[in-house]
Write an enzyme that holds these catalytic residues in place. Structure first.
Site, PDB file in Angstrom:
ATOM      1  N   SER A 156     -42.406   5.946 -40.087  1.00  0.00           N
ATOM      2  CA  SER A 156     -41.954   5.143 -38.941  1.00  0.00           C
ATOM      3  C   SER A 156     -42.966   4.034 -38.652  1.00  0.00           C
ATOM      4  CB  SER A 156     -41.837   6.066 -37.722  1.00  0.00           C
ATOM      5  OG  SER A 156     -41.772   5.325 -36.529  1.00  0.00           O
ATOM      6  N   TYR A 169     -44.567  12.882 -31.816  1.00  0.00           N
ATOM      7  CA  TYR A 169     -43.790  12.188 -32.856  1.00  0.00           C
ATOM      8  C   TYR A 169     -44.714  11.323 -33.715  1.00  0.00           C
ATOM      9  CZ  TYR A 169     -40.244   9.082 -34.911  1.00  0.00           C
ATOM     10  OH  TYR A 169     -39.460   8.359 -35.787  1.00  0.00           O
TER      11      TYR A 169
HETATM   12  P1  NDP Z   1     -30.804  10.799 -35.481  1.00  0.00           P
HETATM   13  O1  NDP Z   1     -31.273  11.472 -34.246  1.00  0.00           O
HETATM   14  O2  NDP Z   1     -29.653   9.867 -35.406  1.00  0.00           O
HETATM   15  O3  NDP Z   1     -30.468  11.911 -36.594  1.00  0.00           O
HETATM   16  C1  NDP Z   1     -31.388  12.938 -36.829  1.00  0.00           C
HETATM   17  C2  NDP Z   1     -30.790  13.972 -37.735  1.00  0.00           C
HETATM   18  O4  NDP Z   1     -31.709  15.077 -37.798  1.00  0.00           O
HETATM   19  C3  NDP Z   1     -29.473  14.532 -37.216  1.00  0.00           C
HETATM   20  O5  NDP Z   1     -28.654  14.882 -38.297  1.00  0.00           O
HETATM   21  C4  NDP Z   1     -29.925  15.755 -36.453  1.00  0.00           C
HETATM   22  O6  NDP Z   1     -28.961  16.770 -36.291  1.00  0.00           O
HETATM   23  C5  NDP Z   1     -31.019  16.244 -37.390  1.00  0.00           C
HETATM   24  N1  NDP Z   1     -31.904  17.198 -36.714  1.00  0.00           N
HETATM   25  C6  NDP Z   1     -32.605  17.021 -35.578  1.00  0.00           C
HETATM   26  N2  NDP Z   1     -33.225  18.148 -35.238  1.00  0.00           N
HETATM   27  C7  NDP Z   1     -32.905  19.079 -36.168  1.00  0.00           C
HETATM   28  C8  NDP Z   1     -33.218  20.449 -36.342  1.00  0.00           C
HETATM   29  N3  NDP Z   1     -33.971  21.113 -35.458  1.00  0.00           N
HETATM   30  N4  NDP Z   1     -32.718  21.089 -37.403  1.00  0.00           N
HETATM   31  C9  NDP Z   1     -31.927  20.451 -38.285  1.00  0.00           C
HETATM   32  N5  NDP Z   1     -31.571  19.152 -38.178  1.00  0.00           N
HETATM   33  C10 NDP Z   1     -32.056  18.482 -37.113  1.00  0.00           C
HETATM   34  O7  NDP Z   1     -32.077  10.085 -36.079  1.00  0.00           O
HETATM   35  P2  NDP Z   1     -32.227   8.840 -37.097  1.00  0.00           P
HETATM   36  O8  NDP Z   1     -31.123   8.852 -38.068  1.00  0.00           O
HETATM   37  O9  NDP Z   1     -32.499   7.640 -36.303  1.00  0.00           O
HETATM   38  O10 NDP Z   1     -33.602   9.235 -37.800  1.00  0.00           O
HETATM   39  C11 NDP Z   1     -33.687   9.671 -39.147  1.00  0.00           C
HETATM   40  C12 NDP Z   1     -35.122   9.587 -39.581  1.00  0.00           C
HETATM   41  O11 NDP Z   1     -35.563   8.226 -39.525  1.00  0.00           O
HETATM   42  C13 NDP Z   1     -36.084  10.366 -38.697  1.00  0.00           C
HETATM   43  O12 NDP Z   1     -37.075  10.962 -39.506  1.00  0.00           O
HETATM   44  C14 NDP Z   1     -36.715   9.316 -37.801  1.00  0.00           C
HETATM   45  O13 NDP Z   1     -37.989   9.689 -37.373  1.00  0.00           O
HETATM   46  C15 NDP Z   1     -36.762   8.143 -38.769  1.00  0.00           C
HETATM   47  N6  NDP Z   1     -36.852   6.856 -38.114  1.00  0.00           N
HETATM   48  C16 NDP Z   1     -35.781   6.347 -37.429  1.00  0.00           C
HETATM   49  C17 NDP Z   1     -35.873   5.110 -36.808  1.00  0.00           C
HETATM   50  C18 NDP Z   1     -34.742   4.477 -36.073  1.00  0.00           C
HETATM   51  O14 NDP Z   1     -34.896   3.347 -35.566  1.00  0.00           O
HETATM   52  N7  NDP Z   1     -33.558   5.107 -35.999  1.00  0.00           N
HETATM   53  C19 NDP Z   1     -37.140   4.343 -36.833  1.00  0.00           C
HETATM   54  C20 NDP Z   1     -38.193   4.980 -37.599  1.00  0.00           C
HETATM   55  C21 NDP Z   1     -38.030   6.178 -38.205  1.00  0.00           C
HETATM   56  P3  NDP Z   1     -27.831  16.715 -35.110  1.00  0.00           P
HETATM   57  O15 NDP Z   1     -26.716  15.882 -35.683  1.00  0.00           O
HETATM   58  O16 NDP Z   1     -27.454  18.144 -34.933  1.00  0.00           O
HETATM   59  O17 NDP Z   1     -28.471  16.096 -33.895  1.00  0.00           O
END
Ligand code: NDP
Length: 251
Positions: A156, A169
């Site tokens: 990130s 985080y």
């Molecule tokens: P979202 O919150 O949209 O999606 C996260 C995903 O992880 C979902 O499928 C969620 O499941 C799953 N998840 C969360 N907690 C758990 C758990 N305890 N067990 C299993 N699955 C879990 O996040 P993003 O798509 O935005 O983020 C994806 C990655 O990109 C992350 O690592 C984030 O840190 C990184 N990132 C994102 C940025 C952004 O601007 N969006 C910027 C920088 C990094 P559920 O559908 O059940 O909630």
């Protein structure tokens, strides 16, 4: 850069890719695109309904005849026996895995360290980094059975500069890059490559709920997919130990 454009069709065929957090956001879109380019999938998530919807969506679109396995697991409660079970289930359908996208993360709370809840701090570390360690440890034998395995972790922008009030985080993302570097060194003389993707600012549930008044331009999830595709494809076999920053690569 040409290599970060959408590639020719089916260049991931015969590959099997595991994606964590496949039920939403970037992980969901990456799963759809990996299938679109011919890969079989193992989709991990904590919500079975959402995973089934992703699977149905991919199969309905009928991109190619791809095999999709879904596995419900809450990474907050991951342990060795769950990992052993996962490996057993995977082995029933696939002899090896070509790629892992460690994508799932949670943001935790918005508080300075002095007020940060120790329970939430631990939870963020369990989901964002401990699960990455455990899954990698148990899935590596399956990756090593493949040729040119690719492990992708998700970093990130917060790693560029410590982000105030997002301590757990931010620290977990520093740990993610550290984990990537260690694994890269451990497999330096093998065909396994290990890299991070920093997606940049992307319009997802995580982004919208946490940064509601953000004025900066956000990527749509599909716009950053060329980087996710490149790193899973054999085009990237010489790349390892690097952080791929989507904001710099996708114009
Ligand atoms: P979202 O919150 O949209 O999606 C996260 C995903 O992880 C979902 O499928 C969620 O499941 C799953 N998840 C969360 N907690 C758990 C758990 N305890 N067990 C299993 N699955 C879990 O996040 P993003 O798509 O935005 O983020 C994806 C990655 O990109 C992350 O690592 C984030 O840190 C990184 N990132 C994102 C940025 C952004 O601007 N969006 C910027 C920088 C990094 P559920 O559908 O059940 O909630």
């Amino acid at each position: 850069m040409n290599k970060y454009c959408f590639p020719k069709k089916k260049f991931l065929s015969k590959k099997t890719i595991l994606v964590t957090g496949a039920s939403d956001g970037i992980g969901k879109t990456a799963s759809i695109y990996y299938a679109k380019y011919g890969a079989n999938l193992i989709l991990l998530g904590r919500n079975l309904n959402k995973l089934q919807q992703v699977k149905s969506h991919i199969l309905e679109k009928c991109f190619f005849r791809v095999e999709i396995q879904i596995f419900e697991i809450d990474l907050l409660n991951i342990n060795e026996s769950k990992c052993l079970h996962l490996v057993k289930v995977i082995k029933n359908s696939f002899p090896y895995i070509n790629g892992i996208l460690h994508n799932a993360s949670i943001l935790g709370e918005n508080n300075p360290i002095i007020n940060y809840s120790s329970v939430i701090w631990q939870n963020v570390f369990k989901v964002n980094i401990y699960s990455v360690f455990l899954l990698t440890k148990f899935l590596l034998p399956l990756i090593l059975e493949s040729v040119n395995g690719s492990i992708i972790l998700t970093s990130s922008n917060v790693v560029k500069k410590g982000k105030a009030n997002l301590g757990a985080y931010t620290t977990s993302k520093f740990a993610t890059e550290g984990f990537m570097k260690v694994l890269h060194e451990e497999y330096r003389n093998s065909s396994v490559r290990v890299n991070c993707i920093n997606p940049g600012r992307v319009r997802t549930k995580m982004r919208i709920t946490s940064f509601q008044n953000e004025k900066k331009k956000l990527f749509l999830t599909r716009e950053i997919m060329p980087v996710y595709l490149y790193l899973m494809s054999d085009e990237s076999i010489k790349d390892s130990g690097k952080v791929f920053n989507c904001q710099e690569l996708i114009k």
